[in-house]
Design an enzyme around this catalytic site. Structure first.
Site, PDB file in Angstrom:
ATOM      1  N   GLU A 155      -5.814   6.552  -1.148  1.00 57.48           N
ATOM      2  CA  GLU A 155      -6.212   7.163   0.118  1.00 57.48           C
ATOM      3  C   GLU A 155      -5.981   8.683   0.092  1.00 57.48           C
ATOM      4  O   GLU A 155      -6.641   9.426   0.796  1.00 57.48           O
ATOM      5  CB  GLU A 155      -5.362   6.472   1.185  1.00 57.48           C
ATOM      6  N   GLU A 180     -11.940  -2.075   5.438  1.00 58.19           N
ATOM      7  CA  GLU A 180     -10.908  -1.933   6.477  1.00 58.19           C
ATOM      8  C   GLU A 180     -11.611  -1.741   7.818  1.00 58.19           C
ATOM      9  O   GLU A 180     -12.685  -1.149   7.900  1.00 58.19           O
ATOM     10  CB  GLU A 180     -10.029  -0.711   6.151  1.00 58.19           C
ATOM     11  N   HIS A 207     -10.406   3.242   2.302  1.00 61.37           N
ATOM     12  CA  HIS A 207      -9.569   3.497   3.475  1.00 61.37           C
ATOM     13  C   HIS A 207     -10.464   3.707   4.690  1.00 61.37           C
ATOM     14  O   HIS A 207     -11.489   4.375   4.615  1.00 61.37           O
ATOM     15  CB  HIS A 207      -8.741   4.766   3.222  1.00 61.37           C
ATOM     16  N   GLU A 227       0.813  -1.229   0.000  1.00 55.21           N
ATOM     17  CA  GLU A 227       0.000   0.000   0.000  1.00 55.21           C
ATOM     18  C   GLU A 227       0.839   1.269   0.000  1.00 55.21           C
ATOM     19  O   GLU A 227       1.774   1.409   0.803  1.00 55.21           O
ATOM     20  CB  GLU A 227      -0.915  -0.043   1.227  1.00 55.21           C
TER      21      GLU A 227
HETATM   22  O1  LIG Z   1      -5.281   2.499   7.305  1.00 55.29           O
HETATM   23  C1  LIG Z   1      -4.585   3.008   6.426  1.00 55.29           C
HETATM   24  O2  LIG Z   1      -4.570   2.608   5.289  1.00 55.29           O
HETATM   25  C2  LIG Z   1      -3.750   4.161   6.766  1.00 55.29           C
HETATM   26  O3  LIG Z   1      -3.030   4.617   5.898  1.00 55.29           O
HETATM   27  C3  LIG Z   1      -3.850   4.700   8.144  1.00 55.29           C
HETATM   28  C4  LIG Z   1      -2.730   5.601   8.569  1.00 55.29           C
HETATM   29  O4  LIG Z   1      -2.960   6.013   9.857  1.00 55.29           O
HETATM   30  C5  LIG Z   1      -1.372   4.999   8.501  1.00 55.29           C
HETATM   31  O5  LIG Z   1      -1.300   3.843   9.222  1.00 55.29           O
HETATM   32 MG   LIG Z   2      -3.179   3.397   4.039  1.00 54.71          MG
END
Ligand SMILES: O=C(O)C(=O)C[C@@H](O)CO
Ligand SMILES: [Mg+2]
Length: 390
Positions: free
Chosen positions: A266, A336, A316, A240
């Site tokens: 995101e 998620e 996201h 990611e």
């Molecule tokens: O959950 C995700 O995809 C994020 O990018 C969250 C972010 O806080 C980084 O961990």
């Molecule tokens: Mg992320």
């Protein structure tokens, strides 16, 4: 029915936070010589709420999670006057009105996040007005339940990461996402530490559990190219945001190079942004967040484009604005889920401010067919732990 008032509030957390440790999560600041508190810019300890009232007494609730004070100012000064006096069912017209009248400065980033907050509240009103959950207005139930993946596993010591991974297995999750702690500036030692953490989690979860790997834009093209062959043996579900969101050609190059699906989005905005990502085959998984991308009105257009490219949409952050779209979209195979815990990076702050999110059971979430709108209310239980600005 007409919109009669738009009320915005900023909620800034002043309660206890768990301080993140060094190398907690790679991120875009990591390449600078003075990282300082590098996660500082990526913490989400404040939220803007948008309550839109109608002359029929309905109230729709939307939210914005980025730069909350600025989002509030944009909504109060620019967007509220555009929607007050209008029929919320004219949502496409209202979206275009907000988008076009802020076009000089609003198309991406906080301008679009602010539009998202208003749009989400408008969809909440529409659901409440017809007595239906929002997903029923978007296509209805495309799955019995929504499979979801546990998303935390920030980089700590390997034993703690293994225990955390085991706890998600114990709760019935069959997919989880972990974060890398190291990037290009950490050299071969950091590279080894990154690989060791994936190996440690894989050792606990075995081969039959999906593992997603998050870089949060903390790598660069060259580093990612060197990491990809080393990661292939772990068979991640995806890698990611390896590079900055603006490096679309970099994403496309990586996505061509490897059997590991590259995910992103995101930090991308509107259907125009995603058309570019998809046409360039830059991502194999689309990960917009509805409260940034342009709200539900923009997200549903992105879903249609992604479907035509056979690219799955896995938004996201989970949360109700995303869950309703996921439920109504066949091209969205899962969601998620941020585990509920003490306030840390801020992903979990949602649960301190809002009530109504479903709890996962054995790795699945469900939405209620009988709750109109998005099914979210403000959770007043923790209000005394926020600094609230009207
Ligand atoms: O959950 C995700 O995809 C994020 O990018 C969250 C972010 O806080 C980084 O961990
Ligand atoms: Mg992320």
């Amino acid at each position: 029915m007409k919109i009669s008032n738009v009320r915005t509030r900023v909620f800034e957390w002043k309660g206890h936070t768990v301080p993140p440790t060094a190398h907690f999560c790679s991120n875009a600041m990591d390449e600078l010589w003075d990282k300082g508190d590098s996660m500082g810019t990526f913490r989400f300890h404040g939220w803007t709420t948008v309550e839109i009232e109608t002359d029929t007494g309905l109230v729709g609730l939307g939210n914005v999670a980025l730069a909350p004070r600025i989002a509030k100012a944009i909504i109060d000064q620019y967007l509220a006057p555009l929607v007050i006096g209008q029929d919320p069912f004219d949502y496409e017209y209202l979206w275009q009105r907000m988008y076009r009248s802020t076009h000089a400065w609003g198309r991406k980033g906080i301008g679009m996040a602010a539009i998202s907050g208003v749009d989400i509240a408008i969809w909440d009103i529409m659901g409440k007005a017809v007595g239906q959950p929002v997903f029923k207005l978007l296509g209805g139930r495309t799955k019995e339940k929504i499979p979801c993946y546990a998303s935390k596993l920030y980089r700590t010591d390997l034993k703690s990461m293994q225990e955390e991974a085991q706890s998600y297995l114990d709760q019935g999750f069959t997919a989880m996402k972990m974060r890398f702690g190291y990037g290009p500036k950490d050299g071969p030692t950091g590279m080894r530490a990154n690989l060791d953490s994936v190996a440690a989690v894989r050792e606990v979860i075995g081969e039959d559990v999906d593992l997603m790997l998050e870089c949060y834009m903390g790598w660069n093209l060259e580093y990612t190219k060197r990491m990809l062959p080393k990661l292939e043996r772990f068979q991640p579900r995806w890698l990611e945001e390896p590079v900055l969101a603006d490096d679309i050609d970099g994403y496309a190059e990586l996505n061509r190079l490897t059997s590991i699906p590259i995910s992103g989005g995101e930090h991308e905005f509107t259907h125009y942004g995603f058309r570019q990502l998809l046409e360039k085959r830059a991502v194999s998984v689309v990960q917009y967040d509805t409260n940034r991308v342009g709200g539900i009105t923009a997200a549903r257009k992105i879903n249609a484009i992604a479907e035509s490219f056979s690219v799955p949409v896995i938004p996201h952050a989970g949360q109700m604005h995303n869950y309703h779209l996921t439920m109504a979209t066949l091209a969205s195979p899962m969601a998620e889920f941020f585990p509920v815990h003490d306030v840390e990076i801020g992903n979990e702050l949602f649960y301190y401010l809002f009530e109504g999110d479903p709890e996962p059971v054995d790795g699945f979430l469900d939405l209620d067919d009988e709750t109109p709108g998005l099914g979210l209310t403000l959770n007043e239980r923790y209000f005394d732990q926020f600094h609230i600005t009207e």
